[in-house]
Design a protein around this motif. Structure first.
Motif, short mmCIF file in Angstrom:
data_model
loop_
_atom_site.label_atom_id
_atom_site.label_comp_id
_atom_site.label_asym_id
_atom_site.label_seq_id
_atom_site.Cartn_x
_atom_site.Cartn_y
_atom_site.Cartn_z
N ARG A 1 0.73 -1.25 -0.02
CA ARG A 1 0.11 -0.05 0.13
C ARG A 1 0.87 1.39 0.03
NH1 ARG A 1 -4.56 0.27 4.63
NH2 ARG A 1 -5.14 -1.70 3.18
N ALA A 2 1.93 1.45 0.95
CA ALA A 2 3.00 2.35 1.07
C ALA A 2 3.57 2.67 -0.37
CB ALA A 2 3.85 2.38 2.04
N LEU A 3 3.78 1.42 -1.06
CA LEU A 3 4.85 1.66 -2.44
C LEU A 3 3.63 2.12 -3.18
CD1 LEU A 3 7.28 0.89 -3.96
CD2 LEU A 3 6.29 -1.53 -4.39
N GLU A 4 2.54 1.76 -3.22
CA GLU A 4 1.61 2.14 -4.43
C GLU A 4 1.41 3.65 -4.19
OE1 GLU A 4 -2.94 1.09 -5.90
OE2 GLU A 4 -2.23 -0.03 -4.40
N ALA A 5 1.13 4.15 -2.90
CA ALA A 5 1.05 5.65 -2.78
C ALA A 5 2.15 6.44 -3.26
CB ALA A 5 0.85 5.86 -1.32
N LEU A 6 3.57 5.91 -2.95
CA LEU A 6 4.79 6.15 -3.37
C LEU A 6 4.78 6.54 -5.30
CD1 LEU A 6 7.35 4.87 -1.00
CD2 LEU A 6 6.55 7.29 -0.95
N GLU A 7 4.41 5.57 -5.78
CA GLU A 7 4.36 5.47 -7.07
C GLU A 7 3.35 6.62 -7.72
OE1 GLU A 7 3.83 1.43 -7.88
OE2 GLU A 7 5.91 0.74 -8.01
N THR A 8 2.33 6.50 -6.97
CA THR A 8 1.28 7.44 -7.53
C THR A 8 1.75 8.87 -7.24
OG1 THR A 8 -0.35 5.87 -6.77
CG2 THR A 8 -1.15 8.55 -7.09
N GLN A 9 2.15 9.24 -6.14
CA GLN A 9 2.88 10.53 -6.03
C GLN A 9 3.89 10.81 -6.98
OE1 GLN A 9 4.44 11.16 -2.00
NE2 GLN A 9 4.97 13.30 -2.54
N GLN A 10 4.84 9.78 -7.51
CA GLN A 10 6.04 10.04 -8.08
C GLN A 10 5.26 10.28 -9.80
OE1 GLN A 10 8.28 6.71 -8.96
NE2 GLN A 10 10.19 7.89 -9.14
#
Length: 458
Positions: free
Chosen positions: A98-107
């Motif tokens: 979940r945290a990885l997906e949020a980071l990818e979305t922000q990037q």
């Protein structure tokens, strides 16, 4: 990471790596699983360049240059195809899906905004890119920076700094300071003077920074003295120390400087008097050293000042070796000799033609013409090829006086005696100048000049 880098470069073998890591990890046997992970990553990537990139990512994370989420995103580009290794790495770092997906979305959002031009923060232009010729001028050296230029960040500024410091104007090198200007080469005596000046500047700078740190800490110490015992024990520094004060403290304590600065923030009541005492001690030592070194610097300046003014000494010595060498002198004499032979042949040919014209005129009954005068002494019995005259003996005396004046200030007594001997035994007799007694006198004395023009030959 250094051990892993040596292993990736094949400088050490796998067994040596295990021994080195064993010395580092010690009793933490459970961490050997992480070491096995590095072996698996290297074999899975199968490319030394990619493995180096992986180690670079780990190095940046260990230096706290990138955050944990950024590390996982970087490693994903390398280990994305190796699902098992990447899953183990995520769990080890502590980043879930979940945290990885949020980071990818922000990037992705930041990248789209950057491409579309929205939300782009102004970038600071490098100094080398700015065209200073079109900027507003103030005098000959200062130029006003463009309004869209972003000044570099400075975390140590106060309100006073922001109100008085300059962020809009820059100094541009002009004239001899410009990089395109070809300056004259410094001689060895100038280099000594410049080095001496640098040493004096460095010592003065250290002493002044140390004095500034003393004044800053003494002001805080006076505040603490005026407090009650309870207030003093609970007192903490309400503002950060100036970076110059911190550097002065780190200069004294070396590697322990950071701990001393932390002590000033955490317990100023105890730490400040100790640091002030140490700063004053070093101030006395450095001031005493400056007094002692000033004598040495004064002697160095006196010995090298006049010699440093001779900017042509380097080039003159180079040309002197060429022009006064045996080969150069012989070549000059040979050239003069060839020139004389050529002139002699031309004169003989002219004389022969004149005689032939006279014979023709005699046969024709005309008047005789005198032969053209010969300007070169063809029948000269002198054994030399070059001859120069020194008609003005006063000029020769002025040259001698100039040499004596320079010798008094540049030479030691032993070298001066050698020069006097050389002048008496060679220069004066060679140039037939003033008498030896008058040439040995100082530049202020006068001597009678020769009434007749003197000449010298070589």
């Amino acid at each position: 990471l250094k051990c892993m880098h040596l292993f990736s470069r094949e400088i050490i073998a796998r067994g040596e790596l295990v021994l080195l890591v064993k010395d580092l990890l010690g009793r933490h046997v459970e961490l050997f699983e992480e070491l096995d992970f590095f072996f698996r990553v290297k074999s899975a990537l199968g490319n030394q360049r990619l493995y180096h990139e992986f180690l670079k990512c780990m190095h940046l994370f260990s230096r706290e240059i990138i955050a944990r989420g950024e590390l996982v995103l970087l490693v994903k580009d390398l280990l994305g195809r190796h699902v098992e290794l990447f899953e183990w790495f995520k769990s080890f770092i502590g980043v879930d899906d979940r945290a990885l997906e949020a980071l990818e979305t922000q990037q992705d959002r930041e990248q789209r905004e950057h491409e579309s031009g929205r939300g782009r923060s102004p970038q600071r232009q490098p100094w080398s890119v700015i065209d200073y010729n079109v900027l507003k001028r103030c005098g000959s050296s200062y130029r006003q920076l463009p309004r869209n230029n972003v000044p570099p960040r400075c975390s140590g500024r106060t309100e006073l700094c922001n109100s008085v410091l300059n962020d809009a104007w820059v100094s541009v090198p002009t004239g001899s300071e410009d990089f395109s200007f070809k300056n004259q080469r410094k001689n060895q005596y100038e280099e000594v003077l410049f080095k001496c000046e640098d040493e004096r500047y460095e010592l003065d700078l250290v002493i002044e920074l140390n004095s500034s740190a003393i004044r800053t800490l003494e002001a805080i110490s006076k505040r603490i003295t005026g407090m009650s015992e309870e207030e003093a024990m609970s007192f903490k520094l309400d503002q950060k120390l100036d970076v110059l004060v911190i550097r002065s403290i780190e200069r004294l304590y070396g590697e322990k400087g950071g701990e001393v600065v932390d002590g000033l923030y955490q317990n100023p009541v105890v730490a400040i008097p100790i640091v002030i005492r140490r700063l004053k001690q070093k101030d006395q030592e450095w001031v005493k050293a400056r007094r002692e070194w000033s004598k040495v610097w004064r002697e160095v300046a006196e010995k090298n000042h006049y010699k440093s003014l001779d900017h042509q000494s380097f080039y003159f010595k180079q040309s002197e070796k060429k022009t006064l060498g045996v080969k150069a002198l012989i070549a000059e004499i040979k050239a003069k000799y060839v020139e004389q032979l050529k002139q002699k042949g031309e004169d003989k040919l002219a004389e022969k033609r004149g005689k032939e014209r006279d014979k023709k005129r005699t046969r024709n009954g005309g008047p005789l013409l005198s032969a053209p005068p010969i300007t070169t002494p063809l029948t000269s019995t002198t054994p030399w090829h070059l001859e120069y005259s020194v008609a003005d003996s006063a000029l020769f005396k002025e040259v001698l006086d100039l040499m004596l004046y320079a010798a008094d200030r540049l030479m030691s007594k032993a070298d001066r005696d050698k020069l006097d001997s050389f002048m008496h035994s060679f220069l004066v007799p060679f140039f037939a100048g003033p008498s030896s007694s008058s040439s040995s006198s100082s530049s202020s004395s006068s001597s009678s000049s020769s009434s007749s023009s003197s000449s010298s030959s070589s």
